[in-house]
Scaffold this active site. Structure first.
Site, PDB file in Angstrom:
ATOM      1  N   ASP A  19       3.338  77.754  58.414  1.00  0.00           N
ATOM      2  CA  ASP A  19       2.893  76.353  58.309  1.00  0.00           C
ATOM      3  C   ASP A  19       3.232  75.870  56.905  1.00  0.00           C
ATOM      4  OD1 ASP A  19       1.680  73.867  58.771  1.00  0.00           O
ATOM      5  OD2 ASP A  19      -0.314  74.579  58.246  1.00  0.00           O
ATOM      6  N   SER A  20       3.077  74.570  56.685  1.00  0.00           N
ATOM      7  CA  SER A  20       3.222  74.046  55.333  1.00  0.00           C
ATOM      8  C   SER A  20       2.084  74.549  54.443  1.00  0.00           C
ATOM      9  CB  SER A  20       3.178  72.520  55.357  1.00  0.00           C
ATOM     10  OG  SER A  20       1.927  72.084  55.842  1.00  0.00           O
ATOM     11  N   CYS A  82       2.458  74.452  63.085  1.00  0.00           N
ATOM     12  CA  CYS A  82       2.580  73.193  62.358  1.00  0.00           C
ATOM     13  C   CYS A  82       3.254  72.175  63.278  1.00  0.00           C
ATOM     14  CB  CYS A  82       3.433  73.431  61.113  1.00  0.00           C
ATOM     15  SG  CYS A  82       3.792  71.938  60.180  1.00  0.00           S
ATOM     16  N   GLU A 160      -6.565  71.708  52.085  1.00  0.00           N
ATOM     17  CA  GLU A 160      -5.934  72.565  51.078  1.00  0.00           C
ATOM     18  C   GLU A 160      -6.855  72.771  49.882  1.00  0.00           C
ATOM     19  OE1 GLU A 160      -2.765  74.179  51.109  1.00  0.00           O
ATOM     20  OE2 GLU A 160      -3.044  73.695  53.218  1.00  0.00           O
ATOM     21  N   CYS A 192      -2.367  67.712  63.936  1.00  0.00           N
ATOM     22  CA  CYS A 192      -1.948  68.451  62.734  1.00  0.00           C
ATOM     23  C   CYS A 192      -2.866  69.657  62.663  1.00  0.00           C
ATOM     24  CB  CYS A 192      -2.106  67.578  61.489  1.00  0.00           C
ATOM     25  SG  CYS A 192      -1.956  68.479  59.922  1.00  0.00           S
ATOM     26  N   HIS A 194      -4.078  71.269  60.324  1.00  0.00           N
ATOM     27  CA  HIS A 194      -5.138  71.243  59.306  1.00  0.00           C
ATOM     28  C   HIS A 194      -6.431  70.610  59.850  1.00  0.00           C
ATOM     29  CE1 HIS A 194      -1.855  72.140  56.519  1.00  0.00           C
ATOM     30  NE2 HIS A 194      -2.757  72.337  55.567  1.00  0.00           N
TER      31      HIS A 194
HETATM   32  N1  DGL Z   1      -0.246  71.434  59.263  1.00  0.00           N
HETATM   33  C1  DGL Z   1       0.839  70.582  59.445  1.00  0.00           C
HETATM   34  C2  DGL Z   1       0.955  69.983  60.819  1.00  0.00           C
HETATM   35  O1  DGL Z   1       0.454  70.551  61.779  1.00  0.00           O
HETATM   36  C3  DGL Z   1       1.456  69.775  58.368  1.00  0.00           C
HETATM   37  C4  DGL Z   1       0.655  69.178  57.279  1.00  0.00           C
HETATM   38  C5  DGL Z   1       1.563  68.655  56.167  1.00  0.00           C
HETATM   39  O2  DGL Z   1       2.170  69.479  55.507  1.00  0.00           O
HETATM   40  O3  DGL Z   1       1.672  67.448  55.990  1.00  0.00           O
HETATM   41  O4  DGL Z   1       1.572  68.973  61.009  1.00  0.00           O
END
Ligand code: DGL
Length: 282
Positions: A19-20, A82, A160, A192, A194
């Site tokens: 993931d990011s 992600c 984060e 997302c 997150h």
């Molecule tokens: N967790 C990520 C997603 O599912 C990306 C969040 C990001 O880096 O902007 O899209």
């Protein structure tokens, strides 16, 4: 091409996830529940996150590099945990790697089934919201529904930072959720990885009449199905499964958040040190 110098058809090999940032752990925890015996390797890019506002070309290169790192650890499958990376790069990854690559996408189909009034809100990054893949999902599964899209820049940063319940985080959430509720959404899709870590706040703000959908359990079950099809499920073992985590950028604060989200033994290792080619990309 990502080069692969081992036989990936070995059930004893680990599963990789990327993931990011730390959001991918919301998918990984479902993978852990569904697959208690597997070794899990998680690599993320906190040093260059968010990815949500990056160009598609940049994300593809980044995802290829992180996938190459996981391949260097001899994985038998990769979960792209992600939505942004799935939208931008999953086809490229699948064309370069022979083993199962599982992605995650906004749950438009379940939302269309669950909505009572036909109005659905999708919360996601700018990249996911503007992607042709999301448009494709809406065209295919959202027929007859009013699908409202909300890009949420800045929201992943709250996770984060390990800031799940502060007034600032609630304010950011209000900014994105209130307009969707005002427009009548009775179903919200967490688009997302997150956002599931903010789910309790999101439910409170949206109100009890609103259904909130997190697709991560479905993704874990799809991974199980794919591993079963390939005969890659790990059998009974004596020792504890391995769990390792890497991120780019600093690791001390990330270890603190990781321990909160995973368990207090987890340790974030430096991906910049483990895979220097990542530092070369601007
Ligand atoms: N967790 C990520 C997603 O599912 C990306 C969040 C990001 O880096 O902007 O899209």
């Amino acid at each position: 091409m990502i080069s692969l110098a081992y036989d990936w058809r070995d059930p004893a090999l680990p599963i990789g996830a990327l993931d990011s940032g730390l959001g991918g752990l919301s998918v990984l925890r479902e993978v852990r529940m569904a697959l208690p015996r597997e070794d899990l390797l998680f690599a993320c890019d906190c040093g260059k996150a968010p990815w949500g506002d990056r160009s598609q070309g940049w994300i593809v290169e980044r995802v290829r590099k992180i996938a190459a790192f996981l391949v260097s650890k001899r994985v038998k499958a990769i979960t792209v945990a992600c939505n942004t990376a799935t939208a931008a790069a999953i086809e490229v990854l699948r064309s370069e790697l022979p083993f199962p690559i599982i992605g995650i996408e906004p749950a438009v189909k379940p939302a269309a089934r669950l909505t009572r009034n036909g109005t659905i809100g999708i919360l996601a990054t700018t990249g996911t919201i503007s992607s042709p893949r999301l448009q494709g999902l809406i065209d295919r599964y959202g027929k007859g529904c009013n699908v409202l899209r909300m890009a949420c820049p800045g929201l992943m940063n709250r996770v984060e930072a390990g800031d799940f319940h502060s007034p600032e985080t609630r304010e950011v959430l209000h900014q994105f959720i209130d307009p969707l509720i005002r427009e009548g959404a009775d179903t919200l899709v967490l688009g997302c990885t997150h956002y599931p870590f903010l789910a309790s706040e999101i439910r409170q703000i949206a109100g009890s009449a609103v259904t909130v959908i997190d697709p991560s359990r479905a993704v874990a079950h799809f991974l199980v199905e794919r591993l079963e099809e390939e005969g890659l499920i790990r059998g009974i073992r004596g020792e504890e499964p391995v769990e390792r985590f890497w991120c780019t950028g600093e690791t001390v604060q990330k270890t603190t958040v990781l321990r909160h989200l995973w368990n207090d033994r987890a340790e974030m290792e430096s991906l910049d040190e483990a895979w220097p080619s990542l530092s070369a990309q601007a």
